[in-house]
Design an enzyme around this catalytic site. Structure first.
Site, PDB file in Angstrom:
ATOM      1  CG  HIS A   8     -14.922  15.924  35.424  1.00 36.96           C
ATOM      2  ND1 HIS A   8     -13.940  15.300  36.162  1.00 36.96           N
ATOM      3  CD2 HIS A   8     -16.073  15.240  35.698  1.00 36.96           C
ATOM      4  CE1 HIS A   8     -14.467  14.280  36.837  1.00 36.96           C
ATOM      5  NE2 HIS A   8     -15.742  14.238  36.574  1.00 36.96           N
TER       6      HIS A   8
ATOM      7  CG  ASP B 129     -28.556  12.936  39.301  1.00 39.63           C
ATOM      8  OD1 ASP B 129     -28.663  12.368  38.195  1.00 39.63           O
ATOM      9  OD2 ASP B 129     -27.465  13.102  39.861  1.00 39.63           O
TER      10      ASP B 129
ATOM     11  N   GLY C 264     -35.021  14.816  36.572  1.00 43.05           N
ATOM     12  CA  GLY C 264     -35.100  15.332  35.217  1.00 43.05           C
ATOM     13  C   GLY C 264     -33.790  15.122  34.484  1.00 43.05           C
ATOM     14  CG  ASP C 265     -31.810  14.956  30.157  1.00 44.92           C
ATOM     15  OD1 ASP C 265     -30.699  15.484  30.385  1.00 44.92           O
ATOM     16  OD2 ASP C 265     -32.044  14.311  29.122  1.00 44.92           O
ATOM     17  CG  PHE C 266     -27.762  17.843  33.502  1.00 43.14           C
ATOM     18  CD1 PHE C 266     -27.200  17.444  32.302  1.00 43.14           C
ATOM     19  CD2 PHE C 266     -27.280  17.270  34.671  1.00 43.14           C
ATOM     20  CE1 PHE C 266     -26.185  16.509  32.248  1.00 43.14           C
ATOM     21  CE2 PHE C 266     -26.252  16.330  34.631  1.00 43.14           C
ATOM     22  CZ  PHE C 266     -25.701  15.953  33.419  1.00 43.14           C
TER      23      PHE C 266
END
Length: 341
Positions: free
Chosen positions: A250, A211, A230-232
């Site tokens: 969602h 996350d 990190g950054d998905f």
């Protein structure tokens, strides 16, 4: 042989009564929110109190507070044990702060003004007209940027998400044979509530919690979890045997959802599995929590809930085949994808 006793049934409400009942839902939910803001359930934790004492402790107008609590009594929140003396009910007890099963933070997040979510519903007409969020119209930014500048609201929102996950985490942990996956990566896993539940239920499994850095820094300690930040939208850790995401996809429309899922697809081994934990909208007309949550996502976050067919389509565009959908006892479903060769 005795005559059968006739069963008395209440007559169906008239159309006008039905409309009034729906309309009063706004009044009921806002009254509950005000009770949560005054922390009335906590004030009654040690036993009944008179309305004058409650008014003094909440700095409110006694007669008006009585009218609020009298109305809430009719829907099972609080009970009047003597004239103008109130006590908790089992339902209002769940409105206390910092107790198991507390819904206080969830009520505040969704129904209090200033948190962005209740306020955005006043702009639902705008969202239906434009496909854009009422939230961004009001605040000029999305929910996540909004929260970063309001740490007190962000803290209550996080408490609300933990409360909402209290039932779903153990249900997910037992709904699937997770021991088949030696390493599970929870993408956007927050502080790790879901991952911890899975690992505690399956002692042979190890986990990766992924996350944003400030979130991972607050993660629940666990000796079988590796924390990675990190950054998905850029990349996710490679090589796990299963990748989970709970209530993440969602939040996003299809374009961004596909970008996230493609990054997971790149990181996966051929035998790995993707497990999204989300609501499934039924394609039948009955009342459904998922249908209303979908409308909330339109108004607030810009994402959406999806039908099973829509998830199959989303998976196909992201490089997956939809393998199966497993309902859980808590309502959410496990949507399992297999990497397409």
């Amino acid at each position: 042989m005795p005559e059968p006793v006739p069963v008395r049934t209440s007559p169906a409400p008239s159309p006008q009564e039905h409309i009034l009942e729906i309309m009063s839902g706004l009044w009921k939910s806002r009254a509950m929110a005000i009770a949560a803001e005054f922390e009335l359930a906590d004030l009654l934790a040690e036993g009944p109190l008179s309305i004058d004492v409650l008014a003094e402790r909440t700095k409110t107008h006694a007669s008006s507070l009585f009218r609020l609590m009298r109305a809430l009594e009719g829907i099972g929140l609080f009970m009047q044990v003597a004239p103008h003396v109130f006590a908790n009910t089992p339902t209002s007890t769940a409105m206390r702060r910092n107790v198991p099963g507390s819904q206080w933070a969830f009520i505040r997040t969704i129904l209090s003004t200033g948190f962005g979510q209740y306020d955005s519903w006043a702009e639902v007409k705008y969202s239906v007209e434009t496909g854009k969020t009422g939230f961004e119209k009001l605040y000029g930014v999305g929910p996540w940027d909004f929260f970063t500048t309001r740490p007190e609201i962000w803290a209550i929102f996080n408490d609300a998400m933990r409360a909402a996950s209290a039932a779903i985490s153990p249900a997910v942990a037992v709904a699937y044979d997770w021991k088949n996956f030696p390493v599970i990566a929870d993408i956007g896993g927050g502080v790790g509530s879901q991952l911890v539940a899975i690992l505690d239920t399956h002692p042979s499994v190890h986990g990766i919690l992924f996350d944003a850095p400030p979130v991972v820094a607050q993660a629940i300690p666990h000796d079988r979890i590796e924390r990675i930040s990190g950054d998905f939208f850029k990349s996710v850790p490679a090589g796990a045997d299963a990748y989970t995401m709970r209530w993440i996809i969602h939040d996003w429309p299809d374009e961004q959802s596909i970008a996230i899922l493609k990054n997971i697809r790149k990181a996966m081994k051929p035998e790995s599995r993707l497990v999204l934990i989300e609501e499934i909208i039924p394609e039948t007309p009955e009342l459904s929590w998922a249908k209303w949550l979908d409308l909330h996502m339109l108004v607030v976050a810009g994402g959406r809930e999806r039908t099973a067919a829509e998830y199959k389509n989303l998976y196909g565009k992201s490089g997956f085949d939809l393998e199966q959908i497993i309902p859980t006892s808590a309502g959410s479903s496990l949507i399992i994808g297999r990497p397409r060769a």
